[in-house]
Design a protein around this motif. Structure first.
Motif, PDB file in Angstrom:
ATOM      1  N   GLY A   1       0.796  -1.232   0.000  1.00 47.69           N
ATOM      2  CA  GLY A   1       0.000   0.000   0.000  1.00 47.69           C
ATOM      3  C   GLY A   1       0.821   1.271   0.000  1.00 47.69           C
TER       4      GLY A   1
ATOM      5  N   LYS B   1      -1.158   1.341   9.028  1.00 49.81           N
ATOM      6  CA  LYS B   1      -2.488   1.135   8.465  1.00 49.81           C
ATOM      7  C   LYS B   1      -3.410   0.429   9.452  1.00 49.81           C
ATOM      8  CE  LYS B   1      -1.812   1.331   3.520  1.00 49.81           C
ATOM      9  NZ  LYS B   1      -3.016   1.920   2.967  1.00 49.81           N
TER      10      LYS B   1
ATOM     11  N   ARG C   1      -4.625   3.458  12.126  1.00 52.11           N
ATOM     12  CA  ARG C   1      -5.795   3.923  11.399  1.00 52.11           C
ATOM     13  C   ARG C   1      -5.464   4.937  10.293  1.00 52.11           C
ATOM     14  NH1 ARG C   1     -10.301   6.053  14.055  1.00 52.11           N
ATOM     15  NH2 ARG C   1     -11.483   4.510  12.935  1.00 52.11           N
ATOM     16  N   TRP C   2      -4.383   4.710   9.596  1.00 52.77           N
ATOM     17  CA  TRP C   2      -3.911   5.678   8.604  1.00 52.77           C
ATOM     18  C   TRP C   2      -5.027   6.159   7.675  1.00 52.77           C
ATOM     19  CZ3 TRP C   2       0.428   8.427   8.127  1.00 52.77           C
ATOM     20  CH2 TRP C   2       0.614   9.124   6.920  1.00 52.77           C
ATOM     21  N   ASP C   3      -5.794   5.227   7.159  1.00 49.59           N
ATOM     22  CA  ASP C   3      -6.784   5.608   6.150  1.00 49.59           C
ATOM     23  C   ASP C   3      -7.899   6.471   6.728  1.00 49.59           C
ATOM     24  OD1 ASP C   3      -5.360   4.280   4.153  1.00 49.59           O
ATOM     25  OD2 ASP C   3      -6.251   2.353   4.706  1.00 49.59           O
ATOM     26  N   SER C   4      -8.089   6.434   8.050  1.00 53.49           N
ATOM     27  CA  SER C   4      -9.165   7.222   8.663  1.00 53.49           C
ATOM     28  C   SER C   4      -8.691   8.564   9.207  1.00 53.49           C
ATOM     29  CB  SER C   4      -9.790   6.455   9.831  1.00 53.49           C
ATOM     30  OG  SER C   4      -9.900   5.097   9.539  1.00 53.49           O
TER      31      SER C   4
ATOM     32  N   GLU D   1       2.559   4.601  -1.367  1.00 60.11           N
ATOM     33  CA  GLU D   1       2.107   5.550  -2.380  1.00 60.11           C
ATOM     34  C   GLU D   1       3.278   6.204  -3.107  1.00 60.11           C
ATOM     35  OE1 GLU D   1      -1.955   6.536   0.069  1.00 60.11           O
ATOM     36  OE2 GLU D   1      -0.019   7.278   0.737  1.00 60.11           O
TER      37      GLU D   1
ATOM     38  N   LYS E   1       0.011  12.638   8.702  1.00 61.70           N
ATOM     39  CA  LYS E   1      -1.212  12.939   7.967  1.00 61.70           C
ATOM     40  C   LYS E   1      -2.102  13.906   8.757  1.00 61.70           C
ATOM     41  CE  LYS E   1      -4.779  10.469   5.379  1.00 61.70           C
ATOM     42  NZ  LYS E   1      -5.562   9.228   5.378  1.00 61.70           N
TER      43      LYS E   1
END
Ligand code: SKM
Length: 525
Positions: free
Chosen positions: A30, A227, A231-234, A32, A199
Motif C-alpha cells: 500500500g 495502516k 488507522r492511517w486511512d481514517s 504511495e 497525515k
C-alpha cells in the motif's frame, strides 16, 4: 490547501534483484511513493539508475530518487559529482521527485546541472533536504524558509533526531504554520509521533518500512502498523488525539484497544503510545506543550491514560495547573486518566480502583455496596495496592494488607484504617477475597505465586492484578482449589471502560475492548 500525505517506503537495496523485490512488496503493502536510495546500489551508473527508476515507475507509484550524501546518512561514499550525475539521470528517466541536500545544492556544480535537468522535466519536483542525526536544528523555521526561497517547485524536507518526545513539538508547529508542501519528520524512537501523525498535521509524506529489518532510519514505523494499528486511512486534519503516557510503554494494550473502539464506533479519533521519558519536569513540559494555548484546538488531544512512572506527576500537574482533581485520586496519590477541557486545562481521575472493584463485583454478581464488610486480603503495598486498598476501604471492606516490608504495609494500613501483616502470616489468613497487587508471578516469573497453594480455599475469589500471563500461578492454584478467579485483564478492561466514559460521556463497547485485549494476550479471560 496542501497535498495529501503519502506513505513512502524507502528502497535501499544492495542488489538490483532485491530492489525489485522490495518495490513489488512495497506496492502490495500500500505504499504511495517509493524513495529510491541510489546511494545504496553497489554499482552506481547511469544504466542501473535508469533501469531502477523505470522499474519503480511501472508500479504507477510516485518515485523519489535520492543519492544520499554520507554526511547526511547515506552509504557508499560516492563522490559529489557522481551523485549529481545520478540525480540528473533519474530526472531524465522520469522520477517524480529528486531529493538533494540543501547544503550541496548551494554548490553551483550541483545546482546548475540539476536545475538544467529539471528545466526539461516540468513535472519533476525538487526536494531540498537537511538531516540532523545528532539532535534538533537550532532554527527549524529559518532553515525551512531558506529551502522555500529556492523556488516554487521545491518541497522542503527537514529531518532531525528527537531525543525526547518533547523535541517533536517544533516539527509539529512548523507543519501547522507552513505555507507550502513540506516534509518534516523526527527521527529516533522519540520521534515516532511525527511519523504516525504526519497525515494529521499535513506533512507531504511519511516514511514507513516494510518490516523492521527494512527500516532505513531509527524510529520508522512499519506500513502494516500505520495502516492497521494507527488507522492511517481514517486520519484527517481534525482527528482527535488520545494516548497513553508512560515509560517504558511499548507493552501497553491501550492503543490497540482504544483504536479498536474508534474503528468500531467510526470515531475520527486516534490513540497513540506516548513515551515520555524522565520525571516530573519532562512530564510537565509534555503536558504544557500539549495544553499550550496556541496549540489547543490545533493539536487537539482529548485525553490521556497515564501509567508508570507518571501517575503521581499527573496528580501534581492536575493540582497545580488543572481544573479538577478527583478527591480519591488525590488520596491514592495516582492519576491514571487525564481529560483535556475546551480551555486546554486538564482534569485528573483514577479509574484503577474502580476497575479493580468492578472486576470483583462483576465476578461475584453483586453491586459495590455488597463488598461492605467482606474480608479481603490485599497482598502488596505498592502503587497498585494503594489504589485497590483505597477503593475497597471506600466501600467498607474489611482489609488486611500483607507485604514483605512490614513497615510499608503498616503505613498503608494506617492511612486507610485497616489491618496489616507480613507475608509469613498469609497461612493464618481468614479471607473471602484475595487480591494480588505484587508483581510476583508476572512474566517471566511465571512459576511463582505470592500466596501459598494451601491458603486458597474453595468458594474464595482470587483476583490477580497481573495480566501477563492471563492465568498466573496463583490463579491456577485458585482454579484447582475451586475458587473463582479474576485476571488482571479484567481490571485492565474495566479501568479503560471508565476512561472511555470520562473522555466521551457515553458507555463503551465492552465486547470490542475484550476482544482487542484477548487477541493481544492470546486467550479469553
Ligand atoms: O491505569 C492503567 C492505564 O490507564 C493504562 C495502562 C496501560 O496502557 O498499560 C496501564 C495502567 O496503568
Amino acid at each position: 490547501s496542501f497535498s495529501m500525505t503519502y506513505i513512502t517506503i524507502p528502497i535501499a537495496a544492495k542488489t538490483a534483484d532485491s530492489a525489485g523485490q522490495q518495490i513489488t512488496k512495497a506496492a502490495h503493502a500500500g505504499a504511495e511513493i517509493l524513495e529510491l536510495r541510489l546511494d545504496s546500489l553497489p554499482q552506481l551508473n547511469a544504466e542501473n539508475v535508469s533501469r531502477l527508476v523505470a522499474f519503480a515507475k511501472a508500479t504507477e507509484l510516485g518515485v523519489i530518487a535520492t543519492c544520499r550524501d554520507n554526511a547526511e546518512g547515506g552509504t557508499g561514499d560516492w563522490p559529489q559529482d557522481v551523485r549529481t550525475r545520478m540525480l540528473c539521470e533519474a530526472i531524465q528517466a522520469g522520477a517524480d521527485y529528486v531529493d538533494c541536500e540543501l547544503a550541496n545544492y548551494y554548490d553551483p556544480a550541483v545546482r546548475e546541472p540539476i536545475d538544467k535537468s529539471l528545466a526539461g522535466k516540468p513535472s519533476c519536483r525538487l526536494i531540498l533536504s537537511c538531516h540532523n542525526f545528532e539532535g534538533t536544528f537550532t532554527d527549524l523555521t529559518a532553515l525551512y524558509k531558506e529551502m522555500a526561497d529556492q523556488g516554487g517547485r521545491v518541497i522542503p524536507k527537514l529531518a532531525y533526531t528527537a531525543k525526547h518526545i518533547n523535541d517533536c513539538f517544533p516539527a509539529i508547529d512548523l507543519l501547522r504554520t507552513k505555507d507550502r508542501d513540506a516534509i518534516v519528520i523526527c527521527m529516533g524512537e522519540a520521534g515516532y509521533i511525527t511519523r504516525v501523525l504526519a497525515k494529521r498535521f499535513g506533512s507531504y509524506l511519511t516514511f514507513a518500512c516494510l518490516d523492521e529489518q527494512c527500516s532505513t532510519a531509527p524510529g520508522q514505523v512499519s506500513i502494516d502498523e500505520l495502516k492497521n494499528l494507527y488507522r492511517w486511512d481514517s486520519i484527517g486534519p481534525n482527528t482527535r488525539l488520545f494516548g497513553v503516557i508512560g515509560s517504558p510503554i511499548a507493552h501497553s494494550m491501550s492503543p490497540p484497544m482504544f483504536n479498536a473502539i474508534f474503528e468500531h464506533k467510526n470515531l475520527d479519533c486516534l490513540y497513540l503510545l506516548l513515551r515520555v521519558d524522565g520525571e516530573m519536569p519532562e512530564f510537565a513540559e509534555f503536558m504544557d506543550n500539549i495544553t499550550d494555548r496556541e496549540r489547543v484546538g490545533l493539536i487537539d488531544f482529548g485525553g490521556f491514560s497515564v501509567t508508570l512512572p507518571h501517575k503521581a506527576h499527573a496528580v501534581d500537574y492536575a493540582e497545580e495547573k488543572g481544573e479538577y482533581l478527583e478527591p480519591l485520586a488525590a488520596t491514592i496519590g495516582a492519576v491514571n486518566t487525564l481529560k483535556v477541557g475546551v480551555n486546554g486545562r486538564v482534569s485528573g481521575f483514577n479509574t484503577d480502583y474502580a476497575g479493580a472493584l468492578d472486576a470483583i463485583t462483576s465476578t461475584l454478581g453483586i453491586e459495590r455496596h455488597g463488598l461492605h464488610g467482606k474480608k479481603v486480603a490485599v497482598v502488596g503495598a505498592g502503587g497498585v495496592g494503594r489504589a485497590v486498598v483505597a477503593g475497597l476501604a471506600d466501600v467498607g471492606a474489611k482489609i488486611v494488607i500483607y507485604n514483605r516490608t512490614i513497615q510499608k504495609a503498616k503505613d498503608l494500613a494506617g492511612e486507610f484504617h485497616c489491618k496489616y501483616a507480613g507475608l509469613d502470616e498469609l497461612t493464618d489468613m481468614d479471607a473471602e477475597i484475595i487480591v494480588n497487587c505484587t508483581s510476583i508471578g508476572m512474566h517471566p516469573d511465571v512459576d511463582s505465586s505470592p500466596v501459598p497453594r494451601e491458603c486458597i480455599k474453595q468458594g474464595m475469589v482470587v483476583f490477580d492484578t497481573i495480566y501477563n500471563p492471563l492465568e498466573t500461578k496463583i490463579l491456577q492454584y485458585a482454579r484447582e482449589a475451586g475458587a473463582k478467579t479474576v485476571s488482571g485483564a479484567e481490571m485492565f478492561v474495566r479501568q479503560a471502560m471508565k476512561q472511555f466514559k470520562i473522555y466521551f460521556g457515553e458507555e463503551p463497547p465492552e465486547q470490542i475492548m475484550r476482544k482487542a485485549v484477548s487477541e493481544r494476550l492470546g486467550g479469553e479471560f
